[in-house]
Design an enzyme around this catalytic site. Sequence first.
Site, mmCIF file in Angstrom:
data_model
loop_
_atom_site.group_PDB
_atom_site.id
_atom_site.type_symbol
_atom_site.label_atom_id
_atom_site.label_comp_id
_atom_site.label_asym_id
_atom_site.label_seq_id
_atom_site.Cartn_x
_atom_site.Cartn_y
_atom_site.Cartn_z
ATOM 1 N N HIS A 1 -26.930 31.401 45.904
ATOM 2 C CA HIS A 1 -25.423 31.653 46.205
ATOM 3 C C HIS A 1 -25.025 32.461 44.145
ATOM 4 O O HIS A 1 -24.013 33.141 44.511
ATOM 5 C CB HIS A 1 -24.437 30.886 45.335
ATOM 6 C CG HIS A 1 -24.433 29.847 46.838
ATOM 7 N ND1 HIS A 1 -23.620 30.112 48.101
ATOM 8 C CD2 HIS A 1 -24.683 28.637 47.083
ATOM 9 C CE1 HIS A 1 -23.570 29.526 49.508
ATOM 10 N NE2 HIS A 1 -24.200 27.796 48.620
ATOM 11 N N ARG B 1 -33.881 28.822 43.472
ATOM 12 C CA ARG B 1 -32.894 27.780 44.813
ATOM 13 C C ARG B 1 -33.158 29.260 45.308
ATOM 14 O O ARG B 1 -32.701 30.155 44.978
ATOM 15 C CB ARG B 1 -31.849 27.724 44.055
ATOM 16 C CG ARG B 1 -31.068 27.301 45.198
ATOM 17 C CD ARG B 1 -29.875 26.055 44.876
ATOM 18 N NE ARG B 1 -29.016 27.230 45.127
ATOM 19 C CZ ARG B 1 -26.866 26.324 45.069
ATOM 20 N NH1 ARG B 1 -27.116 25.616 45.156
ATOM 21 N NH2 ARG B 1 -26.477 28.038 44.568
ATOM 22 N N GLU C 1 -26.879 17.708 50.046
ATOM 23 C CA GLU C 1 -25.464 17.743 49.623
ATOM 24 C C GLU C 1 -25.075 17.578 50.758
ATOM 25 O O GLU C 1 -23.724 17.750 50.893
ATOM 26 C CB GLU C 1 -25.717 19.222 49.756
ATOM 27 C CG GLU C 1 -26.751 21.100 50.158
ATOM 28 C CD GLU C 1 -26.462 21.036 49.411
ATOM 29 O OE1 GLU C 1 -25.950 22.040 48.728
ATOM 30 O OE2 GLU C 1 -27.773 22.117 50.291
ATOM 31 N N ASP D 1 -20.849 21.392 47.820
ATOM 32 C CA ASP D 1 -21.393 21.265 48.768
ATOM 33 C C ASP D 1 -21.467 19.763 49.490
ATOM 34 O O ASP D 1 -20.600 19.377 50.626
ATOM 35 C CB ASP D 1 -22.205 21.942 49.504
ATOM 36 C CG ASP D 1 -22.452 23.102 50.015
ATOM 37 O OD1 ASP D 1 -21.194 23.193 50.729
ATOM 38 O OD2 ASP D 1 -23.128 23.395 49.046
#
Length: 252
Positions: free
Chosen positions: A45, A70, A147, A173
């Site tokens: 993200h 990530r 998540e 999430d």
Amino acid sequence: MPNKLKQIWASGGAAINGWLAIPNGFSAEVLAQCGWDSVTVDLQHGVQDYLSMVTCFQAIQVHPVMPMVRLPWNEPGIIGKVLDAGAYGVICPMVNTAEQARAFVAAALYPPAGTRSNGPIRAGIYGVTTGYQKTANVETLRIPMIETGEAVSNLEAILDVEGVDAVYIGPSDLGFSLGLVPVLDREEKQILDIYEKVVRETAKRGLAAGVHCGTAAYAKRAIGMGFKLVTIGSDSVFIGAGSRQAIAEVRG
């Protein structure tokens, strides 16, 4: 080099993790000097790509901070590439089943334990067997994200996958998947019960639990809950929050 987070966890401590969303070596260098135990480049993200990730690694490698990534998704090609670039920890989003966890772990491990291809272009020497290949499977961390409600239902099976070192909760999430508002610092009993379960089940297996926090106060609380890896905000969040606070103080 030895994995700093493994050393911290072995001593019974918790690690504080920084987060890089901004694709810039200078901002990474600034963050790396602030005292974080590790810093994670966010390819999912954040506004990062592979080359900006490498630039961030180059900026922070002179500081005693462990570089992590990530991933954008659970895909073997990018898993190998971030490790080849020098990541010491890989956080994988949306791991909902033991089968997905096994696929992630296999892509992150050299044979015979896994299927990772040899070519550590920054982490070692490309095309040459060095000390890196001998220690990479031990010194790199494989961290699936928990998540979704499905992942929580399959938590024990995910944790039992050989090669998983820790799990990392994405609170936004996780809440979203359960019909809640996607925020970081959760107070719902339903979510706190999940946190308690994750901490209990990881501790039972000698693994670590991580969680992304919005504030330092919640990160401190999370450590008290038993989390061994806490992330606080991100570089972009700090810039925005600091700017708003300064402007409000002057105008107020």
